[in-house]
Write an enzyme that holds these catalytic residues in place. Structure first.
Site, PDB file in Angstrom:
ATOM      1  N   HIS A 222       0.858  -1.154  -0.016  1.00 56.90           N
ATOM      2  CA  HIS A 222       0.130  -0.026  -0.070  1.00 56.90           C
ATOM      3  C   HIS A 222       0.705   1.284   0.206  1.00 56.90           C
ATOM      4  CE1 HIS A 222      -3.241   2.769   1.065  1.00 56.90           C
ATOM      5  NE2 HIS A 222      -3.998   1.934   0.938  1.00 56.90           N
TER       6      HIS A 222
ATOM      7  N   ASP B 207      -8.023  -5.440  -0.010  1.00 53.86           N
ATOM      8  CA  ASP B 207      -8.580  -6.165  -1.229  1.00 53.86           C
ATOM      9  C   ASP B 207      -8.064  -7.648  -1.036  1.00 53.86           C
ATOM     10  OD1 ASP B 207      -7.578  -3.376  -2.777  1.00 53.86           O
ATOM     11  OD2 ASP B 207      -9.683  -4.165  -2.819  1.00 53.86           O
TER      12      ASP B 207
END
Ligand code: SDX
Length: 445
Positions: A322, A379
């Protein structure tokens, strides 16, 4: 105008009095710049006058060190794995609130009182239907069209139907547009699914909650009654909360940039849907399932890890890493817990969950991932839950877009209410050809 409280006026933060001095070594010239404090998180250096004073631009591709705006909606501490919406921790909102309350909170800045919640939900409920003509758009798509292509087209087309709420300078029209977008996304997403499987569209039912309505429009068929499973409804609502907003991510920044030109709200949200579709962003949930299916078994995990580390291979571990989180994404932690709850409540044994758990364990012990602080993100587990709930993989990103619409409209409205707001127009480092004379065709070699 509804009886809802108007969103609080946006009061920009003022310079703190602290300054930073930039000195150009070649000339010895110094330039003083103001600093501005956040309520929490990093201070900023106001460089807005840098070009005028120095003739230089800053350079920050991907905006890794650049604040594009001031916002009061969401705060992320990537090092500590903290996510707050208007000051409330995502862990509290995901376990103690519901998606309609979070949508209200993002927009209005406070959790709703009971009467405010009733009023807000009423407005959303009564905007869930779409114009009958809009249904004709779907028949123009192939049945196997990706639902994100359908969502991008149909949401953008909403501006052709709602001429009464396109004036972005009218707060009444801004509010109606925001309600319409939040209300119609589930209907549009469910219709995209129905169209792809050749089943008839299902109209919204006002007696159902927002999330129950979406499940009914997606999974019910005229041939028999459909019973809402409360476990699925609760899990769906929590998944919507976990996807509602996330600061200045790529799609939210796209919505802000589109809105800064004065584009209508439907066009702005359509631009956000398009940006979210990318596999590096919202498209990752679909890519995780594809990756887990390709791995196929726990025995194949080492090969997948090796590929993810091989610079000559553009394979990445989807659902890992991320830009901001250099710790666990707090949403991933809640999602993993929800994944176990839903699968055991449904009595589903999904081998992909076993692969995901083992992949996470191995990756988090591997130096490559540890040194780069690559952890599971929102996700990584969401797709496994959605698959257990009966959604096809291609519907995962449309669900992300459905939920993120609440964040997108909140940022769109905040951007418009910021008195310092102007059209977004970044500059560049130009390294192309300097000016040169034109060469006639006959003279070109
Ligand atoms: C979302 O921004 C948001 O807030 C987004 C989001 C939201 O709610 O809006 O949180 C939603 O988009 C979550 C992220 C979903 N994307 C994925 O899961 C796709 C896989 N992840 C990556 O592509 C990547 O991690 C990003 C895009 C998420 C972040 O990329 P960055 O910040 O640009 O990091 P980077 O590419 O500079 O990577 C740093 C290093 C590199 O190695 P080195 O050059 O240092 O040797 O880490 C490596 C990268 O190669 N790396 C990975 C990796 N992610 C980064 N290596 C293998 N697998 C990965 N997934």
């Amino acid at each position: 105008m509804s009886n809802l409280p108007p969103s609080p006026p946006f009061v920009p933060a003022k310079p703190s009095g602290e300054t930073v001095t930039l000195t150009e070594d070649a000339t010895g010239k110094s330039f003083k710049m103001n600093m501005i404090n956040g309520s929490v998180g990093p201070k900023v250096i106001d460089i807005s006058k840098l070009y005028a004073e120095t003739g230089h631009f800053t350079f920050d591709p991907g905006f890794t060190s650049t604040g594009s705006c001031e916002s009061k909606i969401t705060f992320i501490d990537g090092e500590k794995g903290i996510l707050l919406h208007r000051g409330y921790a995502i862990e509290d909102l995901a376990t103690k609130s519901d998606f309609m309350e979070v949508a209200f909170l993002l927009q209005h800045g406070e959790l709703p009182t009971a009467p405010q919640k009733t009023e807000f939900v009423k407005h959303i409920t009564y905007h869930t239907m779409v114009h009958e003509q809009l249904m004709k758009f779907y028949s123009g798509f192939r049945r196997d069209a990706h639902p994100m292509a359908v969502m991008t087209g149909v949401v953008g087309a909403l501006s052709a139907f709602y001429h009464d709420s396109l004036d972005i300078n009218d707060p009444v029209q801004r509010e109606i547009s925001m309600h319409r977008l939040i209300a119609k996304m589930p209907t549009i997403a469910a219709m995209a699914y129905k169209y792809s499987v050749g089943q008839p569209f299902v109209y919204p039912k006002n007696e159902l909650s927002y999330t129950e309505n979406f499940l009914n429009m997606t999974f019910s068929v005229p041939a028999e009654p459909y019973k809402i499973n409360p476990i699925l409804a609760k899990a769906m609502d929590r998944i919507f909360i976990l996807h509602a907003d996330h600061e200045q991510n790529a799609s939210t920044s796209t919505v802000r940039l589109a809105g800064s030109s004065g584009a209508n709200p439907f066009a702005c949200i359509a631009s956000g849907i398009a940006s979210l579709w990318g596999a590096a962003h919202g498209g990752a949930n679909e890519a995780v399932l594809t990756m887990l299916a390709e791995i196929g078994s726990v025995a194949n995990i080492p090969n997948c890890i090796a590929r993810a580390k091989d610079k000559s291979d553009n394979f990445r571990l989807m659902g890992f890493g991320h830009r901001v989180y250099k710790n666990f994404d707090p949403r991933a932690t809640i999602m993993r817990q929800t994944c176990h709850e839903v699968l055991s409540d449904l009595g589903v044994k999904d081998p992909l969950l076993d692969i995901a758990m083992e992949l996470e364990k191995i990756a988090l012990q591997d130096d490559y991932f540890v040194t780069r602080k690559l952890y599971p993100n929102v996700d990584f587990y969401s797709g496994i839950i959605l698959r257990a709930m009966g959604f096809p993989t291609k519907m995962f990103t449309p669900l992300f877009a459905l939920a993120r619409t609440t964040g997108w409209v909140a940022h769109w409205a905040e951007m418009l209410s910021d008195p310092t707001q102007k059209i977004g127009r970044p500059r560049q480092l130009y390294t192309g050809a300097p000016q040169r004379s034109f060469v006639a065709l006959a003279s070109r070699k």
